[in-house]
Motif scaffolding. Structure first.
Motif, PDB file in Angstrom:
ATOM      1  N   TYR A  54     -45.355  17.619   3.322  1.00 50.98           N
ATOM      2  CA  TYR A  54     -44.351  18.551   2.789  1.00 50.98           C
ATOM      3  C   TYR A  54     -44.126  18.326   1.300  1.00 50.98           C
ATOM      4  O   TYR A  54     -44.005  19.281   0.521  1.00 50.98           O
ATOM      5  CB  TYR A  54     -43.050  18.394   3.560  1.00 50.98           C
ATOM      6  CG  TYR A  54     -42.035  19.466   3.225  1.00 50.98           C
ATOM      7  CD1 TYR A  54     -42.356  20.819   3.364  1.00 50.98           C
ATOM      8  CD2 TYR A  54     -40.764  19.140   2.778  1.00 50.98           C
ATOM      9  CE1 TYR A  54     -41.437  21.812   3.061  1.00 50.98           C
ATOM     10  CE2 TYR A  54     -39.832  20.126   2.479  1.00 50.98           C
ATOM     11  CZ  TYR A  54     -40.178  21.460   2.619  1.00 50.98           C
ATOM     12  OH  TYR A  54     -39.269  22.434   2.317  1.00 50.98           O
ATOM     13  N   VAL A  55     -44.082  17.056   0.884  1.00 56.82           N
ATOM     14  CA  VAL A  55     -43.955  16.764  -0.548  1.00 56.82           C
ATOM     15  C   VAL A  55     -45.149  17.332  -1.311  1.00 56.82           C
ATOM     16  O   VAL A  55     -44.995  17.914  -2.402  1.00 56.82           O
ATOM     17  CB  VAL A  55     -43.833  15.241  -0.776  1.00 56.82           C
ATOM     18  CG1 VAL A  55     -44.035  14.891  -2.249  1.00 56.82           C
ATOM     19  CG2 VAL A  55     -42.471  14.746  -0.309  1.00 56.82           C
ATOM     20  N   ASN A  56     -46.330  17.174  -0.756  1.00 53.33           N
ATOM     21  CA  ASN A  56     -47.527  17.742  -1.379  1.00 53.33           C
ATOM     22  C   ASN A  56     -47.366  19.246  -1.579  1.00 53.33           C
ATOM     23  O   ASN A  56     -47.677  19.793  -2.650  1.00 53.33           O
ATOM     24  CB  ASN A  56     -48.733  17.442  -0.493  1.00 53.33           C
ATOM     25  CG  ASN A  56     -50.049  17.836  -1.136  1.00 53.33           C
ATOM     26  OD1 ASN A  56     -50.191  17.833  -2.356  1.00 53.33           O
ATOM     27  ND2 ASN A  56     -51.025  18.177  -0.307  1.00 53.33           N
ATOM     28  N   LYS A  57     -46.865  19.914  -0.572  1.00 49.52           N
ATOM     29  CA  LYS A  57     -46.648  21.365  -0.634  1.00 49.52           C
ATOM     30  C   LYS A  57     -45.615  21.722  -1.708  1.00 49.52           C
ATOM     31  O   LYS A  57     -45.828  22.631  -2.521  1.00 49.52           O
ATOM     32  CB  LYS A  57     -46.187  21.859   0.738  1.00 49.52           C
ATOM     33  CG  LYS A  57     -45.983  23.353   0.880  1.00 49.52           C
ATOM     34  CD  LYS A  57     -45.677  23.680   2.347  1.00 49.52           C
ATOM     35  CE  LYS A  57     -45.546  25.186   2.578  1.00 49.52           C
ATOM     36  NZ  LYS A  57     -44.326  25.749   1.993  1.00 49.52           N
ATOM     37  N   LEU A  58     -44.509  21.000  -1.740  1.00 50.61           N
ATOM     38  CA  LEU A  58     -43.457  21.281  -2.718  1.00 50.61           C
ATOM     39  C   LEU A  58     -43.951  21.087  -4.149  1.00 50.61           C
ATOM     40  O   LEU A  58     -43.685  21.916  -5.035  1.00 50.61           O
ATOM     41  CB  LEU A  58     -42.253  20.376  -2.466  1.00 50.61           C
ATOM     42  CG  LEU A  58     -41.389  20.660  -1.241  1.00 50.61           C
ATOM     43  CD1 LEU A  58     -40.333  19.570  -1.085  1.00 50.61           C
ATOM     44  CD2 LEU A  58     -40.717  22.026  -1.351  1.00 50.61           C
ATOM     45  N   LEU A  59     -44.657  19.989  -4.383  1.00 47.37           N
ATOM     46  CA  LEU A  59     -45.104  19.689  -5.744  1.00 47.37           C
ATOM     47  C   LEU A  59     -46.146  20.695  -6.215  1.00 47.37           C
ATOM     48  O   LEU A  59     -46.100  21.156  -7.366  1.00 47.37           O
ATOM     49  CB  LEU A  59     -45.662  18.268  -5.809  1.00 47.37           C
ATOM     50  CG  LEU A  59     -44.625  17.153  -5.631  1.00 47.37           C
ATOM     51  CD1 LEU A  59     -45.301  15.788  -5.599  1.00 47.37           C
ATOM     52  CD2 LEU A  59     -43.570  17.193  -6.740  1.00 47.37           C
ATOM     53  N   PHE A  71     -48.385  18.192   9.628  1.00 47.65           N
ATOM     54  CA  PHE A  71     -47.363  18.843  10.458  1.00 47.65           C
ATOM     55  C   PHE A  71     -47.780  18.823  11.923  1.00 47.65           C
ATOM     56  O   PHE A  71     -46.959  18.611  12.826  1.00 47.65           O
ATOM     57  CB  PHE A  71     -47.132  20.284   9.999  1.00 47.65           C
ATOM     58  CG  PHE A  71     -46.509  20.418   8.631  1.00 47.65           C
ATOM     59  CD1 PHE A  71     -45.905  19.341   8.001  1.00 47.65           C
ATOM     60  CD2 PHE A  71     -46.532  21.637   7.971  1.00 47.65           C
ATOM     61  CE1 PHE A  71     -45.340  19.469   6.739  1.00 47.65           C
ATOM     62  CE2 PHE A  71     -45.959  21.780   6.712  1.00 47.65           C
ATOM     63  CZ  PHE A  71     -45.364  20.692   6.105  1.00 47.65           C
ATOM     64  N   GLU A  72     -49.074  19.058  12.165  1.00 43.34           N
ATOM     65  CA  GLU A  72     -49.553  19.047  13.549  1.00 43.34           C
ATOM     66  C   GLU A  72     -49.389  17.663  14.167  1.00 43.34           C
ATOM     67  O   GLU A  72     -48.975  17.534  15.327  1.00 43.34           O
ATOM     68  CB  GLU A  72     -51.019  19.477  13.624  1.00 43.34           C
ATOM     69  CG  GLU A  72     -51.539  19.494  15.059  1.00 43.34           C
ATOM     70  CD  GLU A  72     -53.029  19.778  15.157  1.00 43.34           C
ATOM     71  OE1 GLU A  72     -53.556  19.698  16.277  1.00 43.34           O
ATOM     72  OE2 GLU A  72     -53.648  20.061  14.128  1.00 43.34           O
ATOM     73  N   VAL A  78     -46.403  14.683  18.307  1.00 44.07           N
ATOM     74  CA  VAL A  78     -45.595  13.547  18.766  1.00 44.07           C
ATOM     75  C   VAL A  78     -44.201  14.007  19.166  1.00 44.07           C
ATOM     76  O   VAL A  78     -43.638  13.541  20.168  1.00 44.07           O
ATOM     77  CB  VAL A  78     -45.539  12.463  17.672  1.00 44.07           C
ATOM     78  CG1 VAL A  78     -44.549  11.363  18.033  1.00 44.07           C
ATOM     79  CG2 VAL A  78     -46.935  11.873  17.468  1.00 44.07           C
ATOM     80  N   GLN A  79     -43.623  14.936  18.403  1.00 47.63           N
ATOM     81  CA  GLN A  79     -42.324  15.477  18.778  1.00 47.63           C
ATOM     82  C   GLN A  79     -42.369  16.180  20.132  1.00 47.63           C
ATOM     83  O   GLN A  79     -41.380  16.224  20.859  1.00 47.63           O
ATOM     84  CB  GLN A  79     -41.836  16.459  17.699  1.00 47.63           C
ATOM     85  CG  GLN A  79     -41.402  15.782  16.414  1.00 47.63           C
ATOM     86  CD  GLN A  79     -41.085  16.786  15.311  1.00 47.63           C
ATOM     87  OE1 GLN A  79     -41.653  17.874  15.262  1.00 47.63           O
ATOM     88  NE2 GLN A  79     -40.176  16.419  14.424  1.00 47.63           N
ATOM     89  N   SER A  80     -43.551  16.690  20.466  1.00 47.95           N
ATOM     90  CA  SER A  80     -43.742  17.363  21.761  1.00 47.95           C
ATOM     91  C   SER A  80     -44.228  16.391  22.839  1.00 47.95           C
ATOM     92  O   SER A  80     -44.698  16.813  23.898  1.00 47.95           O
ATOM     93  CB  SER A  80     -44.750  18.514  21.612  1.00 47.95           C
ATOM     94  OG  SER A  80     -44.313  19.444  20.649  1.00 47.95           O
ATOM     95  N   HIS A  81     -44.135  15.081  22.535  1.00 45.01           N
ATOM     96  CA  HIS A  81     -44.485  14.015  23.491  1.00 45.01           C
ATOM     97  C   HIS A  81     -45.966  14.062  23.878  1.00 45.01           C
ATOM     98  O   HIS A  81     -46.321  13.835  25.033  1.00 45.01           O
ATOM     99  CB  HIS A  81     -43.597  14.107  24.740  1.00 45.01           C
ATOM    100  CG  HIS A  81     -42.134  14.144  24.429  1.00 45.01           C
ATOM    101  ND1 HIS A  81     -41.450  13.051  23.926  1.00 45.01           N
ATOM    102  CD2 HIS A  81     -41.226  15.160  24.516  1.00 45.01           C
ATOM    103  CE1 HIS A  81     -40.176  13.385  23.737  1.00 45.01           C
ATOM    104  NE2 HIS A  81     -40.014  14.650  24.079  1.00 45.01           N
TER     105      HIS A  81
END
Length: 400
Positions: free
Chosen positions: A334-339, A383-384, A389-392
């Motif tokens: 996300y930082v890469n995307k923002l910068l 992100f994937e 991991v968030q989806s176990h």
């Protein structure tokens, strides 16, 4: 853990970051030469040696300054404000020295790091590899590694590759080689980060003794050969999340420089086909600058939060858990995307002068774009990982 962090030494001179900031005009002036020769000039290497850049993450027991991670971040960011290639190379070489310290026993680290201003390059994933275990070590029949940043300026190389262990299970190994055992293919011909000299390298018919072999798979489980550094949190950082986070320090510096340049030029140029004699009189300019600066500030805050998270898991009591590792990788993406979005917007708003080859903002834009393409920083991939991991579900990555 809090006491461990407070005791972490930071023996770099108090003015180290200011010293590097003072090099900004010099690094910018050398930008054209750095691009032309495809590596850092000897003068820049000497400047970084004087500033202690290459020894910044080297342990005190090996003669390094062992700076805090916060100071290290500030150092690379300042270099990035001057030249993207210089910051990228400085980050790779100093980071690889840190890897040698944390991966290998004290005597091997001393062999590599005790020499004044020792410089180590690294690539963790090969393009192709043919290797097998032999008595006393590993025989590399043939291997090619892409994007070996800083290899032209290094004395050693740290190369990673997967190999099945004696149980038949895949294991990620690293081998430590003198740079003269690696053939530099000189195929780095890009529109950005040209001065990083990120050539491919080839290794053929080389024996690596077991003493110069380390297992990344073991380190990611908290099993370190560098037992003499067990009490030093800096050398117990989670490997891959730290490397991904560290890769963004140069881009943060480049984004800060891009904002400074865009603001300065906005007061000198008009907007063609409008009534605005100065760009900074237009409301659209105010919006562009504010949004870009907000993204840069947000990116910096996320990076500093990541640094704190890395240190909080560096006491060696237990490895960082997978959800936290993937969150840090998500944040790196996300930082890469923002910068990149901030630098691209600032360049787009700068007018047709941006297209000139010697335009400094143009160089920053080119360098930042190439930096953003690093596989460890790809937003969708990271992100994937985090989303799985968030989806176990299993993250399906050898490097976590």
């Amino acid at each position: 853990m809090q006491n461990l962090i407070q005791k972490m030494p930071d023996t770099a001179p108090q003015d180290t970051v200011a010293h590097l900031a003072a090099l900004l005009p010099t690094l910018r002036d050398r930008g054209e030469e750095t691009e032309r020769i495809g590596r850092l000039p000897a003068t820049t290497i000497a400047d970084f040696e004087d500033a202690g850049v290459f020894g910044s993450l080297v342990p005190q027991v090996n003669g390094g300054s062992e700076v805090s991670l916060q100071t290290y971040m500030d150092m690379i960011v300042e270099i990035g404000r001057g030249d993207g290639s210089a910051a990228w190379t400085a980050g790779i070489l100093s980071g690889a020295a840190w890897m040698v310290a944390m991966l290998f026993p004290r005597d091997v680290a001393q062999e590599v790091l005790a020499a004044p201003h020792s410089r180590v390059a690294t690539v963790l994933s090969p393009r192709s590899i043919e290797a097998h275990e032999v008595g006393g070590g590993i025989w590399i029949e043939h291997g090619v590694w892409n994007f070996n940043s800083g290899a032209h300026n290094a004395q050693w190389n740290l190369l990673g590759f997967p190999l099945k262990n004696h149980q038949g299970l895949p294991e990620i190994l690293t081998v430590l080689l003198p740079i003269h055992e690696c053939k530099l293919l000189n195929d780095w011909d890009t529109f950005g980060l040209r001065g990083s000299g990120s050539t491919s390298v080839e290794v053929e018919d080389v024996f690596v003794p077991r003493s110069h072999l380390a297992s990344l798979s073991a380190v990611m489980k908290g099993d370190f050969q560098s037992v003499h550094l067990d009490a030093v949190p800096l050398y117990r950082l989670p490997l891959v999340p730290f490397l991904a986070t560290k890769l963004l320090f140069p881009s943060l510096g480049m984004a800060k420089a891009a904002l400074e340049l865009a603001l300065a030029s906005a007061s000198r140029r008009g907007i063609p086909f409008t009534v605005y004699a100065k760009q900074d009189e237009a409301a659209v300019t105010h919006v562009q600058m504010a949004e870009s600066s907000a993204k840069i500030d947000a990116a910096e805050q996320i990076l500093r939060n990541s640094v704190k998270a890395l240190l909080s898991h560096a006491d060696g009591s237990s490895p960082m858990d997978i959800p936290t590792r993937t969150r840090l990788m998500r944040d790196a993406g996300y930082v890469n995307k923002l910068l990149w979005e901030s630098i691209d917007a600032l360049a787009t708003s700068s007018g047709s002068a941006f297209a000139k080859k010697d335009n400094l903002l143009g160089r920053l834009w080119r360098d930042a774009k190439v930096a953003s393409l690093h596989g460890a920083l790809t937003p969708t991939t990271n992100f994937e990982l985090a989303g799985r991991v968030q989806s176990h579900k299993d993250p399906q990555s050898w490097f976590l």
